[in-house]
Design an enzyme around this catalytic site. Structure first.
Site, PDB file in Angstrom:
ATOM      1  N   HIS A 278       1.245  -0.870  -0.020  1.00 40.82           N
ATOM      2  CA  HIS A 278      -0.072   0.003  -0.216  1.00 40.82           C
ATOM      3  C   HIS A 278       0.653   0.987  -0.014  1.00 40.82           C
ATOM      4  O   HIS A 278       0.745   2.609  -0.643  1.00 40.82           O
ATOM      5  CB  HIS A 278      -0.971   0.418   1.104  1.00 40.82           C
ATOM      6  CG  HIS A 278      -0.182   0.099   2.588  1.00 40.82           C
ATOM      7  ND1 HIS A 278       0.987  -1.073   3.391  1.00 40.82           N
ATOM      8  CD2 HIS A 278      -0.439   1.438   3.521  1.00 40.82           C
ATOM      9  CE1 HIS A 278       1.072  -0.219   4.388  1.00 40.82           C
ATOM     10  NE2 HIS A 278       0.197   0.992   4.176  1.00 40.82           N
ATOM     11  N   ASP A 279       1.925   1.895   0.538  1.00 40.58           N
ATOM     12  CA  ASP A 279       2.821   2.472   0.842  1.00 40.58           C
ATOM     13  C   ASP A 279       4.128   3.021  -0.124  1.00 40.58           C
ATOM     14  O   ASP A 279       5.443   3.062   0.022  1.00 40.58           O
ATOM     15  CB  ASP A 279       3.009   2.707   2.186  1.00 40.58           C
ATOM     16  CG  ASP A 279       1.796   3.953   2.930  1.00 40.58           C
ATOM     17  OD1 ASP A 279       1.178   4.517   1.994  1.00 40.58           O
ATOM     18  OD2 ASP A 279       2.082   3.390   4.271  1.00 40.58           O
TER      19      ASP A 279
ATOM     20  N   LYS B 177       5.674   5.479  -1.240  1.00 38.19           N
ATOM     21  CA  LYS B 177       6.648   5.978  -0.632  1.00 38.19           C
ATOM     22  C   LYS B 177       8.335   6.587  -0.257  1.00 38.19           C
ATOM     23  O   LYS B 177       9.105   7.103  -0.514  1.00 38.19           O
ATOM     24  CB  LYS B 177       6.957   5.792   1.275  1.00 38.19           C
ATOM     25  CG  LYS B 177       5.343   6.795   1.953  1.00 38.19           C
ATOM     26  CD  LYS B 177       4.697   5.445   2.602  1.00 38.19           C
ATOM     27  CE  LYS B 177       4.548   6.714   3.202  1.00 38.19           C
ATOM     28  NZ  LYS B 177       3.680   6.271   5.356  1.00 38.19           N
TER      29      LYS B 177
ATOM     30  N   ASP C  18      -4.444   0.748   8.246  1.00 35.70           N
ATOM     31  CA  ASP C  18      -3.509   1.926   8.488  1.00 35.70           C
ATOM     32  C   ASP C  18      -3.906   2.818   9.022  1.00 35.70           C
ATOM     33  O   ASP C  18      -2.392   2.935   9.485  1.00 35.70           O
ATOM     34  CB  ASP C  18      -3.256   2.583   6.652  1.00 35.70           C
ATOM     35  CG  ASP C  18      -2.177   3.519   5.964  1.00 35.70           C
ATOM     36  OD1 ASP C  18      -0.855   2.575   6.965  1.00 35.70           O
ATOM     37  OD2 ASP C  18      -1.540   3.975   5.715  1.00 35.70           O
TER      38      ASP C  18
END
Length: 364
Positions: free
Chosen positions: A219-220, A223, A307
């Site tokens: 999901h991240d 980043k 999250d």
């Protein structure tokens, strides 16, 4: 003699002769003995018992029709019920070669009907040809099974390798973000539990839930494109910095889209959707696309809440961990964004179990 065996020939194949007439058995024994190990049974019941005891040890059965205790057609019926006639050729050798007998025998699945008295070279050739055909088919089947097993083993290795790569990349991002890598594992577990153990996952198969849980760890991933000065800033982000931080959703989706190997993975559609939309909100005030309500997939909604729950429950570079009561109150009152009421209901139903993830971590 109800059942007998002679010493094995150079050929390991076994032929079972089932006939109540000892003279008939002797004729067939003499005919086939040079090519097979011979076993005999003096009636249908004994013959059936011999077959069922070890069907793979028998290459073919020569079966009479008229016998005491159990006749040939009854034996055929039982073999059909046991689904053995597909891999064990059975020949009726009988003087009862009437039309109705032959029709019933072929209906049940007999390989051939040979009339008595037998013509030696004819019956030998007919039986041997069929046995060779069955053995070739069996060898081919075994080869195919071995190949399929090898393909499945390699597929599992590839799947495990792909999963390992995803976990390694996700964990690397977590380390860069000042985390230990436990965050993505908790997101995986929370996502899986919310879909497996609540009505949120209704209509979603177990296999699909596994794919979604796997996809959630990415999901991240975006980043990785965020500068360290912003990603690890201990204080509050400026409006300009926050806008840059928000781009991790788009950058993550773009990154996943550009990995050819990942696009072939069944988890890819979920990973792409989750990476891009896990910051969307039920009221349409999320980012990057401003999706609202059911425009947001259920898996993106689930990962979004997971999250938030994890971020509030754990220490981050820019904040301390909140206690459990505060975390639940902030989620319940919408202080961290508005969520689907059904999602919240499901979350609070399983939250006591989710909380154990954090208790375990504290103990460690």
């Amino acid at each position: 003699m109800e059942e007998s065996s002679r010493p094995k020939t150079t050929d390991h194949r076994t032929l079972l002769i089932v006939d109540d007439d000892e003279f008939n058995r002797a004729i067939l024994d003499n005919l086939f003995a040079p090519y097979y190990t011979i076993r005999e049974a003096a009636n249908g019941r004994l013959g059936l018992e011999a077959i069922l005891a070890d069907p793979d040890a028998i290459s073919a059965v020569l079966l009479d029709v008229v016998m005491p205790e159990m006749d040939g057609l009854q034996v055929l019926q039982r073999l059909k019920e046991e689904d053995l006639l597909q891999k064990l050729p059975v020949f009726l050798i009988t003087a009862e070669a009437r039309d109705e007998v032959m029709r019933e025998a072929y209906r049940l699945g007999v390989m051939d009907v040979i009339s008595k008295p037998v013509v030696p070279y004819v019956v030998l050739r007919r039986v041997q040809s069929v046995v060779e055909l069955f053995e070739a088919r069996r060898r081919l089947s075994n080869t195919v099974e071995i190949q399929q097993s090898e393909l499945m083993r390699r597929a599992r290795q590839i799947a495990e390798l792909n999963m390992g790569m995803l976990e390694a990349l996700s964990t690397a991002i977590e380390f860069r973000d000042g985390e230990s890598g436990e965050h993505v594992r908790r997101i995986h577990h929370i996502t899986k539990m919310l879909l497996s153990d609540t009505r949120l996952g209704r209509g979603i198969s177990d296999a699909e839930i596994e794919l979604i849980a796997t996809a959630s760890i990415m999901h991240d991933v975006g980043k990785i494109a965020i500068p360290d000065a912003i990603l690890n800033k201990p204080g509050k982000l400026t409006p300009e910095e926050y806008e840059i931080m928000k781009t991790h959703t788009i950058r993550g989706a773009e990154m996943l889209e550009r990995i050819p190997q990942l696009r072939d993975n069944e988890a890819y559609p979920y990973a792409y959707d989750i990476a891009r939309h896990h910051h969307e909100r039920w009221d349409g005030r999320g980012y990057p696309d401003g999706l609202k309500g059911e425009e947001i997939s259920v898996w993106a909604q689930v990962v979004s809440l997971a999250d938030v729950y994890d971020a509030l429950s754990c220490k981050r570079v820019y904040k301390k961990a909140f206690d459990r009561e505060t975390v639940l109150e902030m989620i319940r009152t919408g202080q961290c964004g508005v969520f689907n009421p059904d999602l919240l209901e499901a979350f609070f139903a399983v939250e006591p179990r989710l909380h154990r993830l954090y208790e375990t971590n504290k103990e460690e």
